[in-house]
Design a protein around this motif. Structure first.
Motif, PDB file in Angstrom:
ATOM      1  N   LYS A 130      -1.143  -2.823   3.505  1.00 32.10           N
ATOM      2  CA  LYS A 130      -1.940  -2.361   4.644  1.00 32.10           C
ATOM      3  C   LYS A 130      -2.750  -3.500   5.244  1.00 32.10           C
ATOM      4  CE  LYS A 130      -1.986   0.952   6.201  1.00 32.10           C
ATOM      5  NZ  LYS A 130      -1.092   1.525   7.225  1.00 32.10           N
ATOM      6  N   ARG A 190     -10.753   4.975  -1.535  1.00 29.50           N
ATOM      7  CA  ARG A 190     -10.699   4.137  -0.330  1.00 29.50           C
ATOM      8  C   ARG A 190      -9.358   4.247   0.380  1.00 29.50           C
ATOM      9  NH1 ARG A 190     -13.220  -1.495  -2.814  1.00 29.50           N
ATOM     10  NH2 ARG A 190     -15.435  -0.933  -2.692  1.00 29.50           N
ATOM     11  N   TRP A 191      -8.267   4.291  -0.383  1.00 28.95           N
ATOM     12  CA  TRP A 191      -6.956   4.076   0.226  1.00 28.95           C
ATOM     13  C   TRP A 191      -6.138   5.341   0.437  1.00 28.95           C
ATOM     14  CZ3 TRP A 191      -6.206  -0.175   2.735  1.00 28.95           C
ATOM     15  CH2 TRP A 191      -6.955  -1.297   2.391  1.00 28.95           C
ATOM     16  N   GLN A 240      -0.866   1.578  -5.897  1.00 30.66           N
ATOM     17  CA  GLN A 240      -2.154   1.325  -5.244  1.00 30.66           C
ATOM     18  C   GLN A 240      -2.469  -0.148  -4.978  1.00 30.66           C
ATOM     19  OE1 GLN A 240      -5.401   0.236  -6.943  1.00 30.66           O
ATOM     20  NE2 GLN A 240      -5.943  -0.089  -4.797  1.00 30.66           N
ATOM     21  N   THR A 287      -2.501  -1.654  -1.060  1.00 32.42           N
ATOM     22  CA  THR A 287      -3.666  -2.296  -0.444  1.00 32.42           C
ATOM     23  C   THR A 287      -3.271  -3.586   0.268  1.00 32.42           C
ATOM     24  OG1 THR A 287      -5.120  -1.361  -2.139  1.00 32.42           O
ATOM     25  CG2 THR A 287      -5.936  -3.273  -0.923  1.00 32.42           C
ATOM     26  N   ASN A 315     -10.763   2.867  -5.863  1.00 30.76           N
ATOM     27  CA  ASN A 315      -9.589   2.384  -5.133  1.00 30.76           C
ATOM     28  C   ASN A 315      -8.829   3.529  -4.479  1.00 30.76           C
ATOM     29  OD1 ASN A 315      -9.997  -0.346  -5.787  1.00 30.76           O
ATOM     30  ND2 ASN A 315      -9.012  -0.074  -7.776  1.00 30.76           N
TER      31      ASN A 315
END
Length: 339
Positions: A89, A255-256, A82, A86, A252
């Motif tokens: 991306k 969101r992702w 994760q 992030t 987290n």
């Protein structure tokens, strides 16, 4: 032994089969699969920490050059956990001309998604009495049962939830049978789904454990999609898990994972060749030819990392610059690519 037991219908006496063995018996494997056992290797290691934009961008460049040598024209597929996902991306969105989504496919680590899902279940089950029931049933000791809430050991946590889901489903079927047997003669019973909806409205306790059962089944279906290399089931299972990350405050992942899910469902138009490979099961790693044995890409990463790290009281390569340099100079070069 499990193959012999599975072939018996019904099971005899106290015979049991594991969850994996049952699903392996249901999975059809072609005699000559298109892809055999996966080849995995380590690129040269970096001593610098990975959690920076510069290091992730440099790693993407290294992977791109390696892929261009091994398979010219292929779109690189990179799997990250994760925090690093992030960063990757954000790099894609910041430098779309060189590192954008047209040039790389970034995949969220499947093992870390599973661990986060079990932790989400642990949030729901905390202070519910679940760990006490596991101890009384002899499934685990007190300390081990408490560790299931944090998914400290993913395999043991998965087994505990498999036992819980099986038990809850048996109790559900028993309660439904009692309902149907108590009806007057000639009265038609409600379908199981309608009866469950009625019980959810009538009983908060039923509602809580029914939610637990639904979430456990969703995570187990996700695990099954990876083990069976079923990409369509994988994306469907992810869509079922996303609302729970929002509801229970796993910010987290909330969101992702939707970003990752969007990337996966748009592969069919953005990168048809990668999508075709994922449909063939190549979004996972197979280290054996056995059915129901595929693992997530980041789990294969972790297993490769374990080969070069110290165990017990030894200092790992990543913690000792001198040991890392010695390994880089004199260690085994099999499967490595020099740049």
């Amino acid at each position: 032994m499990e193959k012999m037991v599975i072939s018996d219908t019904p099971l005899q006496g106290d015979e049991m089969v594991s969850w994996a063995a049952y699903h392996a018996s249901k999975q059809s494997i072609p005699e000559e699969p298109e892809c055999g056992v996966a080849l995995t290797s380590l690129l040269p290691l970096f001593y610098d920490q990975a959690k920076s934009v510069a290091m992730i961008r440099h790693s993407m460049d290294v992977v791109k050059r390696a892929v261009d040598i091994l398979n010219p024209g292929q779109i690189p597929v990179i799997t990250l956990d994760q925090p690093l996902y992030t960063l990757a991306k954000q790099i894609q969105w910041r430098w779309p001309e060189t590192h954008g989504e047209d040039h790389f496919v970034i995949v969220f680590g499947g093992l870390h998604i599973e661990m986060a899902a079990w932790k989400t279940l642990g949030n729901l089950l905390d202070s519910s009495g679940w760990t006490g029931v596991l101890v009384l049933a002899g499934v685990a000791s007190t300390g081990t049962a408490d560790s299931f809430l944090k998914a400290a050991h993913v395999t043991c946590t998965r087994r505990a939830h498999q036992v819980t889901a099986s038990s809850l489903y048996l109790l559900l079927k028993e309660a439904y049978s009692q309902y149907t047997s108590g009806l007057d003669e000639g009265q038609d019973p409600m379908p199981l789904d309608d009866w469950c909806a009625e019980r959810v409205d009538a009983s908060p306790q039923f509602q809580f454990w029914f939610i637990i059962l639904q979430l456990e089944l969703a995570v187990l279906i996700y695990v099954r999609s990876v083990r069976e290399e079923n990409f369509l089931l994988y994306t469907d299972a992810l869509s079922k898990l996303v609302p729970w990350f929002f509801a229970l405050g796993h910010t987290n992942y909330a969101r992702w994972i939707p970003v990752h899910l969007r990337d996966m469902v748009t592969l069919v138009t953005k990168h048809p060749s990668v999508y075709a490979q994922f449909l063939a099961g190549n979004f996972t790693v197979k280290k054996t030819t056995h059915a129901f044995s595929a693992i997530a890409l980041d789990q294969a990463h972790e297993q490769n990392n374990a080969l070069v790290k110290g165990d017990g009281g030894a200092v790992g390569l990543t913690e000792n610059p001198a040991a890392l340099r010695r390994w880089m100079v004199s260690g085994s070069r099999d499967g490595q690519i020099d740049f």
